[in-house]
Scaffold this motif. Structure first.
Motif, PDB file in Angstrom:
ATOM      1  N   LYS A  85      40.658  65.938  13.521  1.00  7.99           N
ATOM      2  CA  LYS A  85      39.212  66.190  13.603  1.00  7.99           C
ATOM      3  C   LYS A  85      38.677  65.842  14.995  1.00  7.99           C
ATOM      4  O   LYS A  85      37.919  66.602  15.580  1.00  7.99           O
ATOM      5  N   GLY A 121      34.390  61.136   9.602  1.00  5.22           N
ATOM      6  CA  GLY A 121      35.536  60.277   9.295  1.00  5.22           C
ATOM      7  C   GLY A 121      36.234  60.832   8.050  1.00  5.22           C
ATOM      8  O   GLY A 121      35.634  61.596   7.280  1.00  5.22           O
ATOM      9  N   GLY A 122      37.470  60.439   7.852  1.00  5.91           N
ATOM     10  CA  GLY A 122      38.233  60.958   6.718  1.00  5.91           C
ATOM     11  C   GLY A 122      37.588  60.661   5.369  1.00  5.91           C
ATOM     12  O   GLY A 122      37.751  61.423   4.410  1.00  5.91           O
ATOM     13  N   LEU A 166      43.778  52.008   3.498  1.00 11.39           N
ATOM     14  CA  LEU A 166      42.689  52.405   2.580  1.00 11.39           C
ATOM     15  C   LEU A 166      42.928  51.874   1.178  1.00 11.39           C
ATOM     16  O   LEU A 166      41.994  51.750   0.389  1.00 11.39           O
ATOM     17  N   ARG A 191      40.876  63.131  -2.497  1.00  9.90           N
ATOM     18  CA  ARG A 191      39.949  63.720  -1.519  1.00  9.90           C
ATOM     19  C   ARG A 191      40.080  65.228  -1.364  1.00  9.90           C
ATOM     20  O   ARG A 191      39.076  65.902  -1.092  1.00  9.90           O
TER      21      ARG A 191
HETATM   22  O1  LIG Z   1      39.851  58.001   5.706  1.00 10.74           O
HETATM   23  C1  LIG Z   1      39.062  57.033   5.807  1.00 10.74           C
HETATM   24  O2  LIG Z   1      38.525  56.508   4.818  1.00 10.74           O
HETATM   25  C2  LIG Z   1      38.746  56.551   7.169  1.00 10.74           C
HETATM   26  C3  LIG Z   1      39.027  57.372   8.240  1.00 10.74           C
HETATM   27  C4  LIG Z   1      38.755  56.990   9.633  1.00 10.74           C
HETATM   28  O3  LIG Z   1      38.378  58.159  10.370  1.00 10.74           O
HETATM   29  P1  LIG Z   1      39.454  59.234  10.925  1.00 10.74           P
HETATM   30  O4  LIG Z   1      39.674  60.193   9.818  1.00 10.74           O
HETATM   31  O5  LIG Z   1      38.827  59.874  12.123  1.00 10.74           O
HETATM   32  O6  LIG Z   1      40.683  58.460  11.289  1.00 10.74           O
HETATM   33  C5  LIG Z   1      37.650  55.923   9.688  1.00 10.74           C
HETATM   34  O7  LIG Z   1      36.406  56.480   9.334  1.00 10.74           O
HETATM   35  C6  LIG Z   1      37.981  54.777   8.793  1.00 10.74           C
HETATM   36  O8  LIG Z   1      39.165  54.190   9.248  1.00 10.74           O
HETATM   37  C7  LIG Z   1      38.133  55.210   7.325  1.00 10.74           C
END
Ligand SMILES: O=C(O)C1=C[C@@H](OP(=O)(O)O)[C@@H](O)[C@H](O)C1
Ligand SMILES: Nc1ncnc2c1ncn2[C@@H]1O[C@H](COP(=O)(O)OP(=O)(O)O)[C@@H](O)[C@H]1O
Ligand SMILES: [Mg+2]
Length: 176
Positions: A13, A78-79, A126, A145
């Motif tokens: 992303k 973010g993910g 996570l 997800r």
């Molecule tokens: O998948 C998630 O819950 C998360 C993804 C991360 O973003 P990226 O997808 O840019 O790594 C960041 O927001 C955090 O570590 C939590």
């Protein structure tokens, strides 16, 4: 028009989003970067350890709302952003926007996360039970997800076997 990028950690992303922004003359914004600014630039791992994941998520939702209110941006979420209460509906309803899900196989995500030294240090687990770059964690979290990303997306693009320039070229040519 805004271009909104969604997908699991390591799906590209941030990297793909920056390049698409350059090519389309849009501004780039990354929700993680904006959240980190609110916590004095500390790493996400440090924020989760010190303030807790809920504090990070609350800031993430506020930041996502702000970003969705901008125009002519490429927005890398973010993910986990679309998994937070109400956010999927907000992203779906964003006016004048194209929502792209960068879909990727767990084994490939695991390799890309593990190979990215900066992210290994900054991306906390996570599940709390397996490493952020483990195929077990990625498979388990992605199972929850993936249906949400797909439901929100206008475009689903599989980045498992394409490099970053090819992904940027394909998306800009066919969808933007
Ligand atoms: O998948 C998630 O819950 C998360 C993804 C991360 O973003 P990226 O997808 O840019 O790594 C960041 O927001 C955090 O570590 C939590
Ligand atoms: N299509 C791809 N091919 C090869 N490496 C990639 C690809 N997409 C991302 N990467 C690499 O994976 C790592 C994570 O990418 P990043 O853009 O930070 O993902 P995200 O923002 O989705 O977490 C980076 O090291 C990046 O160079
Ligand atoms: Mg990112």
């Amino acid at each position: 028009m805004n271009i909104i990028l969604m997908g699991y950690r390591g799906s590209g992303k941030t990297s793909i989003g920056k390049k698409i922004a350059d090519q389309t003359w849009k501004d780039f914004v990354d929700t993680d970067t904006e959240v980190v600014k609110r916590f004095d630039g500390r790493s996400i791992a440090d924020i989760w350890e010190t303030d807790g994941e809920p504090a990070f998520r609350a800031a993430e939702v506020e930041v996502a709302k702000q970003c969705l209110g901008r125009d002519n941006h490429v927005i890398a979420l973010g993910g986990g952003t679309v998994m937070q209460d109400g956010v999927a509906d907000l992203v779906k309803a964003a006016p004048d926007a194209i929502r792209i899900y960068l879909n990727c196989k767990p084994a490939v995500l695991a390799e890309r996360i593990a190979a990215d030294a900066a992210s290994t240090a900054a991306r906390p687990s996570l599940t709390g039970t397996a490493a952020a770059s483990s195929v077990e964690e990625i498979t388990a979290v992605l199972e929850e997800r993936d249906p949400v990303y797909k439901d929100v997306a206008d475009v689903v693009f599989d980045v498992s076997y394409v490099d970053i320039p090819a992904a940027v070229a394909y998306l800009t040519r066919h969808h933007l």
